[in-house]
Design a protein around this motif. Structure first.
Motif, mmCIF file in Angstrom:
data_model
loop_
_atom_site.group_PDB
_atom_site.id
_atom_site.type_symbol
_atom_site.label_atom_id
_atom_site.label_comp_id
_atom_site.label_asym_id
_atom_site.label_seq_id
_atom_site.Cartn_x
_atom_site.Cartn_y
_atom_site.Cartn_z
ATOM 1 N N THR A 64 9.044 53.893 -123.777
ATOM 2 C CA THR A 64 7.973 52.843 -122.835
ATOM 3 C C THR A 64 9.314 51.392 -121.859
ATOM 4 O O THR A 64 8.328 51.226 -121.049
ATOM 5 N N LEU A 65 10.349 51.271 -122.931
ATOM 6 C CA LEU A 65 10.587 50.243 -121.815
ATOM 7 C C LEU A 65 11.419 50.655 -120.445
ATOM 8 O O LEU A 65 11.466 49.808 -119.892
ATOM 9 N N ALA A 66 11.884 52.340 -120.859
ATOM 10 C CA ALA A 66 12.136 52.580 -119.429
ATOM 11 C C ALA A 66 10.943 52.866 -118.325
ATOM 12 O O ALA A 66 12.228 52.612 -116.975
ATOM 13 N N VAL A 67 9.795 52.765 -118.671
ATOM 14 C CA VAL A 67 8.797 53.167 -117.986
ATOM 15 C C VAL A 67 9.445 51.119 -116.823
ATOM 16 O O VAL A 67 9.051 51.164 -116.038
ATOM 17 N N LEU A 68 8.715 50.444 -118.026
ATOM 18 C CA LEU A 68 8.854 48.863 -117.255
ATOM 19 C C LEU A 68 9.393 48.352 -116.907
ATOM 20 O O LEU A 68 9.499 47.990 -115.966
ATOM 21 N N ARG A 69 11.130 49.192 -117.433
ATOM 22 C CA ARG A 69 12.136 48.714 -116.522
ATOM 23 C C ARG A 69 11.769 49.056 -114.874
ATOM 24 O O ARG A 69 12.497 48.485 -114.076
ATOM 25 N N VAL A 70 11.644 50.559 -114.499
ATOM 26 C CA VAL A 70 11.400 50.826 -113.385
ATOM 27 C C VAL A 70 10.139 50.373 -112.633
ATOM 28 O O VAL A 70 10.515 49.948 -111.330
ATOM 29 N N VAL A 71 8.944 49.957 -112.743
ATOM 30 C CA VAL A 71 8.114 49.164 -112.580
ATOM 31 C C VAL A 71 9.047 47.342 -112.408
ATOM 32 O O VAL A 71 8.769 46.907 -111.226
ATOM 33 N N ALA A 72 9.064 47.296 -113.068
ATOM 34 C CA ALA A 72 10.661 45.561 -113.424
ATOM 35 C C ALA A 72 11.047 45.665 -111.455
ATOM 36 O O ALA A 72 11.283 45.084 -110.934
ATOM 37 N N ARG A 73 11.762 46.815 -111.809
ATOM 38 C CA ARG A 73 12.803 47.815 -110.411
ATOM 39 C C ARG A 73 12.221 47.453 -109.162
ATOM 40 O O ARG A 73 12.877 47.130 -108.896
#
Length: 187
Positions: A64-73
């Motif tokens: 879940t955090l990986a998906v959020l990380r991509v969104v933040a990027r």
């Protein structure tokens, strides 16, 4: 030993959401790896089952955090390469980062597939249960599990390398690279 650059020369930081996601992911990864090693070395029983549940939950949190990380990027700019960092170090850092990015997606999916193929449900912190990712299949569970274990050691090695590089930049070179990702950085 390098001296600390002036505040004006410090590299730009990552956006606050990216920094918080980074540290939440780091904590989860630093918990999931030893939980995975411990659970595989315990005898079958309640303690092992609880560690499996914790390991699976942390894995889904990391995904879940990986998906959020991509969104933040996508939403926030990535700071440029800091001045004064040798090109080879910057290239090595990027290779390690992209491998870690790949692993924070692949590892939870492999673990989920392994659990599904084994016939074990993935309950996330006791809040909900994920659907099976694949059908029950003992041979595939062993296959996914072996790949998951090998990549777990690769990930652990990359995490250690990443931590050591951060500490090197923060305490030896003192070039501001570490402070780019510190959650409390006021810059």
């Amino acid at each position: 030993m390098a001296t600390r650059p002036s505040a004006k020369a410090l590299p730009a930081t990552y956006a606050r959401p990216a920094r918080w996601i980074h540290w939440a992911t780091a904590i989860a990864v630093l918990l999931v790896i030893p939980a995975g090693i411990a659970m595989m070395n315990l005898p079958s029983g309640r303690a092992q089952d609880q560690l499996f549940d914790l390991h699976r939950s942390l894995g889904i949190l990391i995904l879940t955090l990986a998906v959020l990380r991509v969104v933040a990027r996508i939403l926030f700019r990535v700071p440029p390469a800091p001045a004064g960092v040798p090109r080879w170090q910057w290239l090595a850092a990027n290779v390690v980062h992209y491998l870690l990015y790949a692993l924070i997606f692949v590892m939870p999916l492999l673990g989920w597939a392994c659990s599904s193929a084994f016939g074990a449900k993935v309950r996330v912190f006791g809040l909900f249960t994920l659907p099976d990712l694949v059908a029950k299949n003992e041979a595939m569970s062993d296959f996914y599990g072996q790949i998951h274990a090998v990549l777990g050691f690769v990930m652990a090695g990359l995490v250690v390398l990443h931590i050591l590089a951060g500490l090197y930049h923060g305490f030896v070179r003192r070039d501001g690279v570490l402070s780019r990702m510190l959650p409390s950085s006021g810059r």
